[in-house]
Design a protein around this motif. Structure first.
Motif, PDB file in Angstrom:
ATOM      1  N   ALA A 222       9.123   1.365  -4.687  1.00  0.00           N
ATOM      2  CA  ALA A 222       8.046   0.392  -4.742  1.00  0.00           C
ATOM      3  C   ALA A 222       8.631  -0.974  -4.405  1.00  0.00           C
ATOM      4  CB  ALA A 222       7.440   0.362  -6.145  1.00  0.00           C
ATOM      5  N   ALA A 223       7.905  -1.770  -3.604  1.00  0.00           N
ATOM      6  CA  ALA A 223       8.361  -3.123  -3.308  1.00  0.00           C
ATOM      7  C   ALA A 223       8.384  -3.891  -4.623  1.00  0.00           C
ATOM      8  CB  ALA A 223       7.424  -3.782  -2.315  1.00  0.00           C
ATOM      9  N   PRO A 224       9.265  -4.829  -4.842  1.00  0.00           N
ATOM     10  CA  PRO A 224      10.332  -5.327  -3.951  1.00  0.00           C
ATOM     11  C   PRO A 224      11.650  -4.556  -4.075  1.00  0.00           C
ATOM     12  CG  PRO A 224      10.207  -6.665  -5.916  1.00  0.00           C
ATOM     13  CD  PRO A 224       9.216  -5.575  -6.096  1.00  0.00           C
ATOM     14  N   PHE A 225      11.615  -3.303  -4.446  1.00  0.00           N
ATOM     15  CA  PHE A 225      12.854  -2.515  -4.546  1.00  0.00           C
ATOM     16  C   PHE A 225      12.884  -1.449  -3.453  1.00  0.00           C
ATOM     17  CE2 PHE A 225      11.637  -3.963  -8.768  1.00  0.00           C
ATOM     18  CZ  PHE A 225      12.762  -4.659  -9.129  1.00  0.00           C
ATOM     19  N   HIS A 226      12.331  -1.801  -2.297  1.00  0.00           N
ATOM     20  CA  HIS A 226      12.108  -0.800  -1.261  1.00  0.00           C
ATOM     21  C   HIS A 226      13.106  -0.918  -0.120  1.00  0.00           C
ATOM     22  CE1 HIS A 226      10.511  -4.502   0.265  1.00  0.00           C
ATOM     23  NE2 HIS A 226      10.651  -4.005   1.462  1.00  0.00           N
ATOM     24  N   MET A 227      14.033  -1.907  -0.176  1.00  0.00           N
ATOM     25  CA  MET A 227      14.830  -2.239   1.014  1.00  0.00           C
ATOM     26  C   MET A 227      15.571  -1.051   1.609  1.00  0.00           C
ATOM     27  SD  MET A 227      14.440  -5.003  -0.821  1.00  0.00           S
ATOM     28  CE  MET A 227      15.658  -5.913  -1.695  1.00  0.00           C
ATOM     29  N   TRP A 228      15.996  -0.131   0.747  1.00  0.00           N
ATOM     30  CA  TRP A 228      16.774   0.986   1.260  1.00  0.00           C
ATOM     31  C   TRP A 228      15.932   1.967   2.045  1.00  0.00           C
ATOM     32  CZ3 TRP A 228      15.360   5.851  -0.538  1.00  0.00           C
ATOM     33  CH2 TRP A 228      14.461   5.840  -1.611  1.00  0.00           C
ATOM     34  N   THR A 229      14.632   2.017   1.742  1.00  0.00           N
ATOM     35  CA  THR A 229      13.813   3.117   2.222  1.00  0.00           C
ATOM     36  C   THR A 229      13.829   3.289   3.746  1.00  0.00           C
ATOM     37  OG1 THR A 229      12.434   2.505   0.373  1.00  0.00           O
ATOM     38  CG2 THR A 229      11.642   4.264   1.761  1.00  0.00           C
ATOM     39  N   PRO A 230      13.490   2.237   4.536  1.00  0.00           N
ATOM     40  CA  PRO A 230      13.411   2.478   5.985  1.00  0.00           C
ATOM     41  C   PRO A 230      14.732   2.956   6.577  1.00  0.00           C
ATOM     42  CG  PRO A 230      12.509   0.341   5.410  1.00  0.00           C
ATOM     43  CD  PRO A 230      13.156   0.856   4.189  1.00  0.00           C
ATOM     44  N   ASP A 231      15.829   2.332   6.197  1.00  0.00           N
ATOM     45  CA  ASP A 231      17.119   2.708   6.776  1.00  0.00           C
ATOM     46  C   ASP A 231      17.487   4.137   6.414  1.00  0.00           C
ATOM     47  OD1 ASP A 231      17.226   0.250   7.810  1.00  0.00           O
ATOM     48  OD2 ASP A 231      18.614  -0.586   6.321  1.00  0.00           O
ATOM     49  N   VAL A 232      17.290   4.466   5.144  1.00  0.00           N
ATOM     50  CA  VAL A 232      17.669   5.811   4.716  1.00  0.00           C
ATOM     51  C   VAL A 232      16.764   6.849   5.365  1.00  0.00           C
ATOM     52  CG1 VAL A 232      17.835   7.337   2.734  1.00  0.00           C
ATOM     53  CG2 VAL A 232      18.671   5.014   2.572  1.00  0.00           C
ATOM     54  N   TYR A 233      15.459   6.559   5.415  1.00  0.00           N
ATOM     55  CA  TYR A 233      14.542   7.512   6.038  1.00  0.00           C
ATOM     56  C   TYR A 233      14.891   7.711   7.498  1.00  0.00           C
ATOM     57  CZ  TYR A 233      11.183   8.016   2.226  1.00  0.00           C
ATOM     58  OH  TYR A 233      10.573   8.335   1.056  1.00  0.00           O
ATOM     59  N   LEU A 255       8.111  10.240 -14.103  1.00  0.00           N
ATOM     60  CA  LEU A 255       8.893   9.513 -15.106  1.00  0.00           C
ATOM     61  C   LEU A 255       8.225   8.205 -15.466  1.00  0.00           C
ATOM     62  CD1 LEU A 255      12.703   9.605 -14.419  1.00  0.00           C
ATOM     63  CD2 LEU A 255      11.431  10.385 -16.378  1.00  0.00           C
ATOM     64  N   VAL A 256       7.805   7.466 -14.413  1.00  0.00           N
ATOM     65  CA  VAL A 256       7.167   6.172 -14.669  1.00  0.00           C
ATOM     66  C   VAL A 256       5.947   6.364 -15.552  1.00  0.00           C
ATOM     67  CG1 VAL A 256       5.987   4.236 -13.595  1.00  0.00           C
ATOM     68  CG2 VAL A 256       8.014   5.196 -12.518  1.00  0.00           C
ATOM     69  N   LEU A 274       3.220  -6.200 -14.670  1.00  0.00           N
ATOM     70  CA  LEU A 274       4.339  -5.773 -13.837  1.00  0.00           C
ATOM     71  C   LEU A 274       3.889  -4.722 -12.842  1.00  0.00           C
ATOM     72  CD1 LEU A 274       7.285  -5.387 -16.336  1.00  0.00           C
ATOM     73  CD2 LEU A 274       7.056  -7.009 -14.481  1.00  0.00           C
ATOM     74  N   VAL A 275       3.149  -3.731 -13.339  1.00  0.00           N
ATOM     75  CA  VAL A 275       2.709  -2.660 -12.460  1.00  0.00           C
ATOM     76  C   VAL A 275       1.762  -3.213 -11.410  1.00  0.00           C
ATOM     77  CG1 VAL A 275       1.531  -0.450 -12.376  1.00  0.00           C
ATOM     78  CG2 VAL A 275       3.066  -0.949 -14.249  1.00  0.00           C
ATOM     79  N   VAL A 276       0.898  -4.142 -11.813  1.00  0.00           N
ATOM     80  CA  VAL A 276      -0.009  -4.761 -10.839  1.00  0.00           C
ATOM     81  C   VAL A 276       0.811  -5.439  -9.744  1.00  0.00           C
ATOM     82  CG1 VAL A 276      -1.663  -6.620 -10.504  1.00  0.00           C
ATOM     83  CG2 VAL A 276      -1.923  -5.055 -12.414  1.00  0.00           C
ATOM     84  N   PHE A 277       1.848  -6.146 -10.147  1.00  0.00           N
ATOM     85  CA  PHE A 277       2.682  -6.840  -9.162  1.00  0.00           C
ATOM     86  C   PHE A 277       3.351  -5.849  -8.219  1.00  0.00           C
ATOM     87  CE2 PHE A 277       7.004  -8.158  -8.053  1.00  0.00           C
ATOM     88  CZ  PHE A 277       6.691  -9.176  -7.168  1.00  0.00           C
ATOM     89  N   LEU A 278       3.987  -4.806  -8.793  1.00  0.00           N
ATOM     90  CA  LEU A 278       4.649  -3.783  -7.973  1.00  0.00           C
ATOM     91  C   LEU A 278       3.649  -3.176  -6.996  1.00  0.00           C
ATOM     92  CD1 LEU A 278       6.815  -1.736 -10.516  1.00  0.00           C
ATOM     93  CD2 LEU A 278       7.632  -3.243  -8.724  1.00  0.00           C
ATOM     94  N   SER A 279       2.481  -2.905  -7.504  1.00  0.00           N
ATOM     95  CA  SER A 279       1.462  -2.242  -6.703  1.00  0.00           C
ATOM     96  C   SER A 279       1.043  -3.111  -5.519  1.00  0.00           C
ATOM     97  CB  SER A 279       0.285  -1.916  -7.606  1.00  0.00           C
ATOM     98  OG  SER A 279      -0.824  -1.597  -6.842  1.00  0.00           O
ATOM     99  N   ILE A 280       0.736  -4.381  -5.808  1.00  0.00           N
ATOM    100  CA  ILE A 280       0.294  -5.271  -4.725  1.00  0.00           C
ATOM    101  C   ILE A 280       1.399  -5.444  -3.693  1.00  0.00           C
ATOM    102  CG2 ILE A 280      -0.330  -7.656  -4.191  1.00  0.00           C
ATOM    103  CD1 ILE A 280      -1.865  -7.736  -6.779  1.00  0.00           C
ATOM    104  N   ALA A 311      -0.901   4.437  -5.353  1.00  0.00           N
ATOM    105  CA  ALA A 311      -0.858   5.284  -6.547  1.00  0.00           C
ATOM    106  C   ALA A 311      -0.696   4.432  -7.798  1.00  0.00           C
ATOM    107  CB  ALA A 311       0.281   6.293  -6.432  1.00  0.00           C
ATOM    108  N   LEU A 312       0.122   3.356  -7.684  1.00  0.00           N
ATOM    109  CA  LEU A 312       0.356   2.505  -8.855  1.00  0.00           C
ATOM    110  C   LEU A 312      -0.903   1.762  -9.278  1.00  0.00           C
ATOM    111  CD1 LEU A 312       3.910   1.049  -8.206  1.00  0.00           C
ATOM    112  CD2 LEU A 312       3.223   2.684  -9.935  1.00  0.00           C
ATOM    113  N   VAL A 313      -1.856   1.609  -8.344  1.00  0.00           N
ATOM    114  CA  VAL A 313      -3.128   0.986  -8.722  1.00  0.00           C
ATOM    115  C   VAL A 313      -3.749   1.772  -9.880  1.00  0.00           C
ATOM    116  CG1 VAL A 313      -5.478   0.520  -7.950  1.00  0.00           C
ATOM    117  CG2 VAL A 313      -3.555   0.000  -6.459  1.00  0.00           C
TER     118      VAL A 313
END
Lengths: 482, 203, 359
Positions: A222-233, A255-256, A274-280, A311-313
């Protein structure tokens, strides 16, 4: 000394997979690569058996291993999804791996251990088992990402994932130790008891919860912890990317949900923002950054970030209805993603596999059936009405609105409009652009099968499946939220 | 008296060694100081009466992990000037994060006194130190209450091992390998041929 | 510890009583120092004499005379060698890392001595009767590799570094199987205390672990050879390839410390073998020696000493007769032969102990 053995029945699927992985490993080590095909098939079969074992264990609430392990309706739902995802990926993997000359017996073994880790995550009822399951899964995934070890992209993906994953695990552990330090326990059941009665938690528990959430947000990308995703994918071998997009997301999401709704539901007012922020953030990042991608695996990475946001919405709503919608959304997301990756795994020129969006040009003329299937997945991912993806989005937005989160729902709708643009662009390239080099006919029947089944599930036929799915997800959510 | 003196001695050594780990310029010295820190930490464990933990700390960390660590560091040829480039650039953000973590640690330490944890005592009971040795107490806990975690940790290590082999092990062509079974099963009959040589003809 | 105090008797009591005017903590320290010296001094003397004995053994096996010049039968040879080394100049190579270079032999030497703290010489005759004595010895012996690694790295010499790397790999590999062998004994006895392990073998040689743990004892002894870098596993100092390995740059006392440490370690391994598998201080047939009149040869520590010497003879015998292993053979033996066998043995002995109701 009194002897008391833990009740092993609730953990049957996990035990089965653990023992099976060891047997497969021994088989592979002693018979080397002669048996890689057997190991692959056996692993797929094992996942299928585990799927039935999950249902055999059933939805009754059982806690075992001194409160470290839980099995209930929620775990039943999530484990079924995880096993479907892993199994589908495993049967689709072979052609790609053979093509890249990396079809080794360790691949199915690592997929099984990763799946085992996910089941443990889903069933975790203590911070300790949460962390161990997470590490088992992550460690397998790090290796899988670097599986094509002679290609720089793949090793880079593996290393990047490993370093950032280790950082996120560190944050997670830091948070866990804070929670333990301030509450005196790591057990979810006891924690839920402590904070359900509206007791004001100490600041340490809240700070710890934030850290844990940050660590888990990394795992669901989930953003802003998503930086790895594009490169790894992009760097990982495509079947592994499909695996990343499907199964681990669901397990980490489980788990969440268990942590926030099952354990810290009493603190909903504290974590909701927090979840609202992650989601947006996830929805916006997923929608806008995907617009400029040319590589289809990178595009799918941003798409998965966006979908995690949607989904986080549901979770942000903080209600049983919200959790139900999240579960439904994850189930539909699984079918869309698996289908899309089945198509990507069929993108094969004479020279080998390819993954540029421009390679899809004119697909409708060369491979009309595959083009139709991919079009269905893209429409569904975009959330076009009457397809499965639409129902998923509808449910989460409804849950948000009934919880009074109007802004969140509005942003979600806007983001899905922006997102629809790049999904539809692919459909346009397939149907209206000048044909590029024709793909070779898919040789694997299993990929075709996965593609066909998921296409059927996502087609307007899904209208008939949605109400039983909602009912089942509702039961699962009910088991979680007491 | 003796115990107190030993505590202060080992605690001081642990702290100073820990400090030197990050301050020394040569990474080999850092590793050696790390070992010293482990060692004095083990001594502190002994003073606490946790002799099993102390020994395991030495066997696992000092005897095995740090050896491999030293092994790798000794082999590296690090250019320290290059390593320190950009250090100042990242200093502020690193410092801020460090300070944040420090603040939180202090918060934990102080707030626990003001606001004691409410869920304490929910875990397994701690046995009387005189009744059972701490080796036995730890063993019981690991193999009963935490058997699930224990086994899972084993699986995690197994996966790490598989990973290391998958990513690094290669079969090199053209390398002769010793097959002991073949060597032993060889008899004089397969190895030596007795030829009758007629004089003046050669073989 | 009080019993130890009484056994050693008059001399130590006299020392301690002379210093009774000191404040309490110092008295205690003095007492400890006296006990430590009571172990170390005989040990170093034993090293000197055993080196002489070993040279005589080799000589006999190779049909030579061995040292026979200094003193009667050459008995003082080791002391002459020691004196010579002591008087020489310590040379530190200019490229060496001086601190670590000088620290390395000290580490090797002191670790070799420290391990003796938990070795019981007789019933109750032990400096520190630690609950986890076996683990303590294992931990200290696993530290032995540091002396060699530090020496090899600090010498700034290719030979030395190669030897250090070889040695580290070798010691770490064989420690694994030693550890598992120790586990089988610990599970069998149900204790980690060395005195308990010896007491479990009381009552005659048929109770010794050598019979119940025969394959383990063999693995332990061979691994001990590897752990002490002795033939046939003396690759770290293989003179043909590496000159003298990690010791190549050392001279004088620094060299002597390595050498003393090495032998103290060998004796330690002999002592451990007899403690774990050969009944430690127990007589093979209890009461037999006591029937011989006019003797007091039944003392436990004497039996212990004879056993140590027997294993030391075995060490010397092996060195005199066996050729050196190749490096890949060494690794193969450690990882592919000993590790699986000892792993299986852990399961086997744990199961057997459970079946026999020992646990």
């Amino acid at each position: 000394m009194e002897q008391s053995y833990p009740n092993l029945i609730p953990a049957l699927p996990e035990l089965w997979l653990a023992l099976g992985a060891l047997v497969l490993l021994m088989l592979g080590v002693f018979r080397t690569n002669h048996v890689r095909r057997t190991v692959n098939n056996a692993a797929a079969l094992m996942l299928a058996v585990a799927f039935f074992l999950v249902f055999a264990v059933g939805p009754t609430h059982q806690v075992t291993f001194s409160g470290l392990f839980v099995s209930d309706g929620f775990t039943l739902f999530m484990k079924a999804l995880v096993l479907l995802g892993s199994g589908a990926v495993l049967v689709m993997s072979k052609p790609y791996l053979v093509d890249k000359d990396i079809f080794r017996f360790e691949y199915p073994v690592l997929v099984v251990t990763a799946t085992l880790g996910m089941l443990m995550m889903v069933s975790a009822n203590d911070m300790l088992s949460l962390y161990l399951g997470l590490e088992l899964q992550s460690l397998s995934l790090y290796v899988l990402a670097a599986f094509n070890r002679d290609r720089q992209r793949s090793t880079e993906a593996g290393l990047k994932y490993f370093v950032l994953g280790a950082l996120s695990s560190g944050m997670l552990l830091y948070g866990i130790s804070l929670i333990y330090g301030f509450s005196g326990t790591t057990n979810f059941t006891i924690l839920a008891g402590l904070y359900s009665g509206g007791a004001t938690p100490s600041v340490g528990v809240l700070v710890g919860l934030v850290f844990v959430l940050a660590g888990l947000a990394f795992k669901i990308s989930a953003a802003p912890f998503h930086m790895w995703t594009p490169d790894v994918y992009e760097g990982a071998p495509t079947p592994v990317t499909a695996f990343f997009a499907a199964a681990p997301k669901i397990a980490a999401m489980a788990l969440v949900v268990r942590l926030l709704m099952g354990t810290f539901q009493g603190l909903v007012a504290d974590w909701q923002q927090l979840v609202v922020f992650l989601s947006i953030a996830s929805m916006v990042v997923g929608a806008f950054l995907a617009l400029v991608q040319t590589n289809i695996k990178r595009l799918m990475a941003y798409s998965s970030i966006g979908h995690v946001g949607f989904a986080l919405v549901g979770l942000a709503a903080g209600t049983t209805e919200g959790v139900t919608s999240l579960l439904v959304y994850m189930a539909i997301y699984l079918s869309m993603t698996l289908g899309a990756f089945a198509c990507i795994l069929s993108m094969r020129h004479k020279e080998g596999m390819c993954e540029d969006i421009s390679d899809l040009a004119g697909l409708a003329k060369n491979q009309p059936r595959m083009a139709a299937a991919l079009a269905i997945f893209m429409f569904s991912l975009a959330g076009i009405p009457l397809l499965a993806g639409f129902f998923g989005k509808l449910l989460v937005f409804l849950a948000a609105i009934s919880a009074g989160l109007y802004t969140l729902a509005l942003i979600g709708v806007l983001a899905s409009v922006v997102g629809a643009f790049y999904y539809l662009r692919i459909v346009k390239i397939m149907y209206f652009d000048e044909p590029a080099d024709a793909f070779e006919a898919p040789e694997s029947r299993s990929i075709g099968l996965v593609m066909g089944v998921t296409a059927a599930l996502n087609s307007p036929l899904s209208f008939f499946l949605i109400s039983p799915l909602v009912a089942w997800a509702g039961a699962a959510a009910g088991a979680l939220v007491l | 008296m003796i115990a107190a003196l030993s505590f202060y001695l080992f605690a001081t050594v642990t702290l100073l060694a820990g400090l030197m780990v990050i301050l020394s310029r040569n990474p080999v010295h850092s590793v050696l100081f790390l070992i010293l820190a482990f060692f004095s930490a083990a001594a502190l464990f002994v003073l606490l009466g946790a002799e099993f933990l102390a020994m395991v700390l030495i066997i696992v960390y000092v005897g095995a992990v740090a050896v491999l660590f030293l092994f790798v560091v000794m082999m590296l040829d690090i250019d320290y000037v290059q390593l320190r480039e950009g250090f100042a650039q990242y200093m502020p953000i690193g410092g801020i994060i460090g300070l944040m973590l420090l603040a939180e640690l202090i918060m934990v330490a102080t707030a626990r006194m003001v606001d004691p944890p409410i869920g304490l005592g929910s875990g397994p009971a701690i046995p009387d130190a005189d009744a059972v040795t701490n080796t036995e107490a730890l063993g019981r806990l690991l193999y009963t209450d935490y058997i699930y975690a224990f086994q899972t940790a084993g699986l995690v290590l197994l996966v790490a091992m598989i990973g290391a082999i998958v990513l690094t092990h290669r079969k090199r062509p053209g390398v002769k390998r010793q097959v002991i079974a073949d060597q032993i099963s060889r008899t004089a009959k397969d190895a030596i041929e007795v030829v009758k040589v007629k004089s003046g003809e050669g073989i | 510890m009080a019993d130890f105090f009484h056994t050693l008797g008059a001399p130590i009591r006299w020392i301690v009583e002379t210093f009774l005017w000191l404040p309490e903590p110092f008295q205690y320290l003095l007492y400890i120092v006296a006990l430590v010296l009571a172990i170390i001094l005989p040990l170093l003397l034993a090293v000197a004499m055993l080196v002489y004995a070993e040279r005589k053994i080799w000589a006999a096996m190779q049909m030579r005379r061995g040292p026979n010049v200094v003193g009667p039968f050459g008995l003082l040879q080791s002391f002459a060698d020691g004196l010579k080394l002591f008087l020489k100049e310590t040379v530190v190579p200019s490229g060496a890392n001086k601190g670590i270079f000088l620290l390395a032999p000290v580490v090797t030497f002191s670790l070799a001595l420290v391990a003796w703290a938990v070795i019981p010489f007789d019933a109750k005759l032990v400096l520190a009767d630690l609950n986890v004595g076996v683990l303590y010895v294992f931990a200290i012996s696993s530290l032995g590799v540091y002396g060699i690694l530090m020496a090899g790295w600090a010498s700034n010499s290719r030979y030395a570094l190669l030897a250090a790397v070889r040695s580290a790999a070798q010691m770490v590999s064989y420690e694994v199987s030693i550890g598992f062998v120790l586990v089988t004994v610990m599970v069998w006895v149900g204790s980690l205390n060395l005195s308990d392990i010896v007491e479990a073998q009381a009552g005659g040689f048929w109770n010794w672990h050598i019979f119940s743990h025969l394959p383990m004892a063999v693995i332990f002894f061979i691994s001990a050879l590897a752990e002490t870098n002795r033939t046939p596993f003396d690759l770290p100092e293989a003179e043909a390839e590496l000159v003298a390995g990690y010791q190549v740059e050392y001279s004088s006392m620094a060299f002597a410390l390595f050498w003393l440490g090495e032998y103290a370690n060998i004796i330690l391994m002999c002592a451990l073998t007899s403690l774990l598998f050969f009944g430690g201080w127990h007589s093979p047939i209890p009461g037999f020696m006591e029937t011989i009149p006019f003797t007091d040869w039944s003392a436990g520590w004497l039996w212990f000493f004879w056993k140590i010497f027997a294993f030391f003879f075995l060490f010397g015998w092996i060195k005199a007769t066996l050729p050196r292993y190749r490096y890949d053979q060494l690794m193969r033996l450690g990882w592919k032969v000993f590790l699986p066998i000892s792993l299986f043995a852990v399961v086997f002995y744990a199961g057997l102990a459970l079946a026999l109701g020992k646990i």
